[in-house]
Design a protein around this motif. Structure first.
Motif, PDB file in Angstrom:
ATOM      1  N   ASN A 155       0.690  -1.566   0.385  1.00 39.40           N
ATOM      2  CA  ASN A 155      -0.186  -0.668   0.041  1.00 39.40           C
ATOM      3  C   ASN A 155       0.828   0.945   0.199  1.00 39.40           C
ATOM      4  O   ASN A 155       0.393   2.254  -0.141  1.00 39.40           O
ATOM      5  N   ASN A 158       3.835   1.815  -6.403  1.00 38.63           N
ATOM      6  CA  ASN A 158       2.142   1.441  -7.091  1.00 38.63           C
ATOM      7  C   ASN A 158       3.439  -0.323  -8.298  1.00 38.63           C
ATOM      8  O   ASN A 158       2.665  -1.600  -8.568  1.00 38.63           O
ATOM      9  N   ARG A 177      -2.413   6.532  -3.001  1.00 36.68           N
ATOM     10  CA  ARG A 177      -1.517   5.523  -2.317  1.00 36.68           C
ATOM     11  C   ARG A 177      -1.858   5.168  -0.746  1.00 36.68           C
ATOM     12  O   ARG A 177      -1.753   7.275  -0.342  1.00 36.68           O
TER      13      ARG A 177
END
Length: 283
Positions: A155, A158, A177
Motif C-alpha cells: 500500500n 506501485n 496510495r
C-alpha cells in the motif's frame, strides 16, 4: 535501507532537540533537491530537477554525486508524451507482457497529477556474513527473486521488479496510495499525488556486526533494468507527460531516518534501454 536508529528515538530527537515539525506545513522546503510543499515540485527546471534527483548514491547513503544525464532523457522530462495507447499495447503484445503487471490497464493521461518516477531498491533479501553474491541472482527461479511476501510495500508503492525481469503491480499508477513511500511524503501527505514508486529487488550482503549495506554492482540485473525502462514509459503514458525520474535517497536527502537506495544503478544502461523501447514502440 533504513538507518539503524529506532524510529521512536528518531522522532523524539527530531521533535525535542531539533525543533523540526513532525508534519511539514504548506510552504515548506523539504530534502536536498528542495521539494516545495506549495507547488509540489522540486527546485528548478525539469532538466535541473533530473540532474539533482538522479545523482549517484554513495554506499551507506553517505551522500550523492552528480553524474551525466543522457541527452535522450533530458530532451523529454516534463514534456508531453506523444506515444499512443495502441502503439504501446502492440509492443506489449509482441513481447507477451500484460499491462496488469505494469501498473494497470493502459490509458493516456488518466494519472495526470503524477510528475515523478521514484526508483527504489528493496535492500533485501539479506545475506548475513556472505563474502560474495551468488552468481544465480539474475536467473529465473532464484529464491531472491520472489514477487510474493512483500506485504509491507503493497500500500506504499506501485510496482516491484525482480532481477530476472518480472514485475508485480501493487497499486495502479492512478491510484491513491494509502501510505507514504518517502520521508517527504510522510512529512507532507499531499505530496503523494505527484509521485509514483517502483521497488527493485536488490539482495544485499550484511557484513558481520553491520547492516546490509553492500549491494551488487550493477545494482539491477539486465532484465530488471529492461523492465524498469518499460515501466517508466508506461507510467509516463499514463501521466500524459514524460515523468522526472528520481532516486529515493535524493528525494529525502537531509531528512532524518533516511535510506541509502538505490545503490549502483547503471543510469546510462537504463536510459539506453528506454530509448530502444521507445524506438521499437514507434516501429
Amino acid at each position: 535501507m533504513r538507518m539503524t536508529i529506532p524510529r521512536s528515538i528518531t522522532i523524539a530527537i527530531v521533535a525535542a532537540t531539533m525543533c523540526i515539525p513532525l508534519s511539514a506545513p504548506a510552504g515548506s522546503i523539504l530534502g536536498g533537491c528542495r521539494f516545495d510543499t506549495t507547488t509540489l515540485r522540486f527546485a528548478g527546471t525539469p532538466e535541473a530537477q533530473t540532474v539533482c534527483l538522479l545523482r549517484k548514491v554513495k554506499p551507506k547513503g553517505s551522500g550523492a554525486v552528480v553524474q551525466p544525464i543522457p541527452p535522450w532523457l533530458l530532451a523529454r522530462v516534463g514534456k508531453p508524451i506523444d506515444l499512443e495507447v495502441v502503439q504501446v499495447q502492440r509492443y506489449l503484445d509482441r513481447n507477451a507482457i500484460g499491462s496488469a503487471d505494469l501498473g494497470g490497464p493502459l490509458a493516456s493521461g488518466d494519472a495526470s497529477t503524477r510528475r515523478y518516477f521514484v526508483i527504489h531498491d528493496t535492500s533485501s533479501p539479506e545475506l548475513p556474513n556472505a563474502s560474495a553474491f551468488p552468481v544465480e541472482i539474475d536467473l529465473p527461479g532464484h529464491w531472491t527473486n520472489r514477487l510474493t511476501g512483500w506485504d509491507g510495500l503493497s500500500n506504499k508503492v506501485n510496482l516491484i521488479i525482480s532481477r530476472d525481469g518480472r514485475s508485480r503491480t501493487f497499486l495502479d499508477w492512478a491510484a491513491d496510495r494509502p501510505r507514504s513511500a518517502t520521508k517527504v511524503e510522510v512529512q507532507f501527505n499531499a505530496a503523494r499525488r505527484v509521485f509514483v514508486h517502483v521497488e527493485n529487488i536488490q539482495v544485499r550482503m550484511k557484513p558481520p556486526g553491520s547492516w546490509a549495506w553492500r549491494a551488487p554492482d550493477p545494482g539491477f540485473g539486465a532484465a530488471q533494468t529492461q523492465r524498469l525502462a518499460l515501466a517508466y514509459i508506461v507510467a509516463s503514458l499514463r501521466a500524459g507527460r514524460w515523468l522526472i525520474p528520481a532516486y529515493h535517497f535524493n528525494i529525502d536527502e537531509g531528512i532524518p531516518d533516511g535510506h541509502d537506495d538505490p545503490q549502483n544503478v547503471d543510469l546510462a544502461d537504463w536510459v539506453s534501454r528506454a530509448e530502444q523501447i521507445e524506438r521499437q514502440i514507434r516501429e
